[in-house]
Design an enzyme around this catalytic site. Structure first.
Site, PDB file in Angstrom:
ATOM      1  N   HIS A  95       0.867  -1.180   0.000  1.00  9.68           N
ATOM      2  CA  HIS A  95       0.000   0.000   0.000  1.00  9.68           C
ATOM      3  C   HIS A  95       0.910   1.239   0.000  1.00  9.68           C
ATOM      4  O   HIS A  95       2.011   1.199   0.550  1.00  9.68           O
ATOM      5  CB  HIS A  95      -0.834  -0.056   1.283  1.00  9.68           C
ATOM      6  CG  HIS A  95      -1.923   0.965   1.407  1.00  9.68           C
ATOM      7  ND1 HIS A  95      -1.676   2.281   1.710  1.00  9.68           N
ATOM      8  CD2 HIS A  95      -3.272   0.849   1.298  1.00  9.68           C
ATOM      9  CE1 HIS A  95      -2.837   2.936   1.782  1.00  9.68           C
ATOM     10  NE2 HIS A  95      -3.815   2.086   1.534  1.00  9.68           N
ATOM     11  N   ASP A 104       2.902  -4.602   7.911  1.00 12.52           N
ATOM     12  CA  ASP A 104       1.678  -3.831   7.695  1.00 12.52           C
ATOM     13  C   ASP A 104       0.510  -4.808   7.795  1.00 12.52           C
ATOM     14  O   ASP A 104       0.237  -5.560   6.866  1.00 12.52           O
ATOM     15  CB  ASP A 104       1.730  -3.156   6.316  1.00 12.52           C
ATOM     16  CG  ASP A 104       0.434  -2.424   5.986  1.00 12.52           C
ATOM     17  OD1 ASP A 104      -0.548  -2.569   6.751  1.00 12.52           O
ATOM     18  OD2 ASP A 104       0.405  -1.727   4.963  1.00 12.52           O
ATOM     19  N   GLN A 161      -4.699  -5.383   6.614  1.00  6.88           N
ATOM     20  CA  GLN A 161      -5.690  -6.296   6.053  1.00  6.88           C
ATOM     21  C   GLN A 161      -5.678  -7.643   6.766  1.00  6.88           C
ATOM     22  O   GLN A 161      -6.570  -8.460   6.534  1.00  6.88           O
ATOM     23  CB  GLN A 161      -5.452  -6.500   4.552  1.00  6.88           C
ATOM     24  CG  GLN A 161      -5.655  -5.253   3.725  1.00  6.88           C
ATOM     25  CD  GLN A 161      -7.092  -4.734   3.748  1.00  6.88           C
ATOM     26  OE1 GLN A 161      -8.042  -5.468   3.992  1.00  6.88           O
ATOM     27  NE2 GLN A 161      -7.251  -3.443   3.502  1.00  6.88           N
ATOM     28  N   CYS A 190      -4.755   2.420  -3.737  1.00  5.87           N
ATOM     29  CA  CYS A 190      -3.561   2.946  -3.067  1.00  5.87           C
ATOM     30  C   CYS A 190      -2.400   1.973  -3.201  1.00  5.87           C
ATOM     31  O   CYS A 190      -1.613   1.802  -2.260  1.00  5.87           O
ATOM     32  CB  CYS A 190      -3.809   3.253  -1.592  1.00  5.87           C
ATOM     33  SG  CYS A 190      -4.961   4.587  -1.347  1.00  5.87           S
TER      34      CYS A 190
HETATM   35  C1  LIG Z   1      -5.812   0.727   4.662  1.00  2.77           C
HETATM   36  C2  LIG Z   1      -4.413   0.289   4.567  1.00  2.77           C
HETATM   37  C3  LIG Z   1      -3.364   1.104   4.990  1.00  2.77           C
HETATM   38  C4  LIG Z   1      -3.563   2.503   5.488  1.00  2.77           C
HETATM   39  O1  LIG Z   1      -4.491   2.624   6.506  1.00  2.77           O
HETATM   40  P1  LIG Z   1      -5.044   4.065   6.868  1.00  2.77           P
HETATM   41  O2  LIG Z   1      -6.205   3.770   7.721  1.00  2.77           O
HETATM   42  O3  LIG Z   1      -5.435   4.719   5.571  1.00  2.77           O
HETATM   43  O4  LIG Z   1      -3.973   4.809   7.553  1.00  2.77           O
HETATM   44  C5  LIG Z   1      -2.085   0.620   4.898  1.00  2.77           C
HETATM   45  N1  LIG Z   1      -1.840  -0.618   4.411  1.00  2.77           N
HETATM   46  C6  LIG Z   1      -2.828  -1.420   4.000  1.00  2.77           C
HETATM   47  C7  LIG Z   1      -2.488  -2.786   3.495  1.00  2.77           C
HETATM   48  C8  LIG Z   1      -4.141  -0.998   4.054  1.00  2.77           C
HETATM   49  O5  LIG Z   1      -5.110  -1.812   3.634  1.00  2.77           O
END
Ligand SMILES: *Cc1c(COP(=O)(O)O)cnc(C)c1O
Length: 429
Positions: free
Chosen positions: A146, A223, A226, A387
């Site tokens: 992302h 991260d 998800q 994104c």
């Molecule tokens: C949604 C998401 C983000 C960012 O989250 P925010 O709530 O926009 O700060 C980062 N990484 C992944 C994989 C996402 O799905």
């Protein structure tokens, strides 16, 4: 207002109080009653919400927890001796303990509350990155990150001269583990990688990744935006150094983010924002700082949102993350099968291990047209680059349509989606 709340909670499932999860079958119809958003129609039809990957809907239990905080014990935290401040502080810090348990650390000092998941990653890039990394050090990302897990590292690169390396993915959207391992070397200092891809649904074998990285003495930031909605996460079992998630994707409120960091590591890192709450003492000559997590929490925090997240965690924990995962895997398989049967439709991301996220394209329609037409039938899905432009580029695409499932979705939702896609074909095919 009270009457509405009372009548709703009398019809909603008592997940907040549920006892033994393993014995409780996952009853999606009962669960749906907890989500007031489904009590309405859009374009005269029931709302089919297939965009939980962007943000999940909120159960009444979360909304009530936040209303109750505002209505009965709201005050600023950490600073007051009066009863409201003490109650607020207690509720706020008890939410932090719930978050710790949710990630399976028993140390709530390892839970830093930020303004968003994006901010949590930026915190590590600024604080850890600018203190410990120098020109020539290497950071590895995957090709399916992302933007929130790309851009903070680019800013760091432009500031201090670290080198970014990109681990490739295979044609099915899996991480190319061999190629990833080949990138690891003595210059690798940090790997920042997604646990589950928001654009493709790929589940990364993150434990294997972490083990490999640790063999090279480098750190891993995961991260987990998800992963936390779709599976149980255990930071201790994973051995993650940092783990980030987005509360609004786990049925909690917007306006907050969570950074898990190993306590010893967090305490080596300097503050990145200064202000109230993060200090031990201040004079005009010298300020000393609190330990983690408060040293990273300058200013009045998102008190009520954090309490709401605590309620969201109670909610999903009572249902059982394993039960939620099993329900969603059923939806994933059913939807994959039905979508695959549509001529001229191609699923992008077919890794063997996937979460309940499906990206697809159609020969006859641009993703934005798909989104617009199915919306007329009450179906909310997401279109665009999600994104994650680099992974779209990897597949030679500028956009896909994406359905992402939450715990409240049903097989009927998928049937309606398939009908709506049929309408797209009729209209444009
Ligand atoms: C949604 C998401 C983000 C960012 O989250 P925010 O709530 O926009 O700060 C980062 N990484 C992944 C994989 C996402 O799905």
């Amino acid at each position: 207002m009270n009457a509405v709340v009372i009548s709703r909670s009398s019809q909603s499932s008592e997940v907040g109080q549920a006892g033994d999860n393993s014995l409780m079958a996952f009853d999606v119809e009962r669960v749906r009653k907890d989500f007031p958003i489904f009590d309405q129609k859009v374009h005269g039809r029931p709302l089919i919400y297939l965009d939980s990957g962007a943000s999940a809907q909120k159960p009444q239990q979360v909304i009530d927890a936040m209303s109750t905080a505002y209505e009965t014990y709201y005050a600023n935290v950490h600073r007051g001796v009066h009863v409201m401040s003490q109650r607020s502080t207690e509720a706020y810090e008890s939410a932090r303990e719930k978050i710790a348990k949710f990630l399976n650390t028993n140390n709530s000092n390892e839970i830093v509350l930020t303004g968003s998941a994006t901010e949590a990653i930026n915190l590590v890039a600024y604080s850890y990155g600018r203190k410990f990394l120098k020109a020539g050090d290497e950071i590895i990302l995957s090709h399916m990150e992302h933007h929130a897990n790309i851009v903070p590292w680019q800013l760091l690169r432009d500031d201090v001269g670290v080198v970014l390396k990109i681990a490739p993915i295979l044609d099915d959207g899996s991480l190319d583990l061999e190629a990833f391992e080949a990138l690891l070397g003595s210059k690798t200092k940090l790997v920042a990688m997604t646990h589950i891809s928001n654009a493709l649904g790929t589940v990364v074998p993150i434990k294997q990744v972490i083990n490999k990285v640790h063999e090279h003495g480098a750190l891993v930031l995961v991260d987990g935006c998800q992963a936390t909605p779709h599976s149980a996460v255990d930071v201790q079992a994973l051995g993650a150094d940092f783990y980030v998630f987005a509360p609004h994707k786990v049925y909690g409120p917007t306006g907050i983010g969570v950074l898990y960091g190993r306590e010893d590591l967090l305490n080596t890192m300097p503050p990145w924002q200064g202000g109230g709450d993060m200090i031990a003492s201040v004079t005009f000559d010298k300020t000393t700082f609190q330990k983690a997590p408060l040293r990273f929490e300058a200013g009045t925090p998102a008190i009520v949102e954090t309490i709401g997240l605590g309620a969201a965690i109670d909610y999903v924990s009572a249902l059982g993350m394993e039960n939620i995962a099993a329900h969603e895997q059923g939806l994933l398989h059913y939807a994959t099968e039905r979508l695959n049967a549509i001529e001229g439709l191609t699923i992008i991301g077919t890794a063997p291990d996937k979460a309940a996220i499906i990206s697809f394209i159609m020969d006859c329609a641009h993703p934005h047209d798909i989104g617009t037409i199915v919306d007329q039938m009450g179906v909310a899905l997401r279109t665009g680059h999600h994104c994650a432009q680099p992974v779209m580029d990897r597949f030679g695409l500028s956009a896909t349509a994406r359905v992402s499932f939450g715990l409240y979705n049903t097989r009927q939702d998928i049937d309606t989606l398939i009908d709506a896609i049929g309408a797209v074909k009729e209209f444009l095919g």
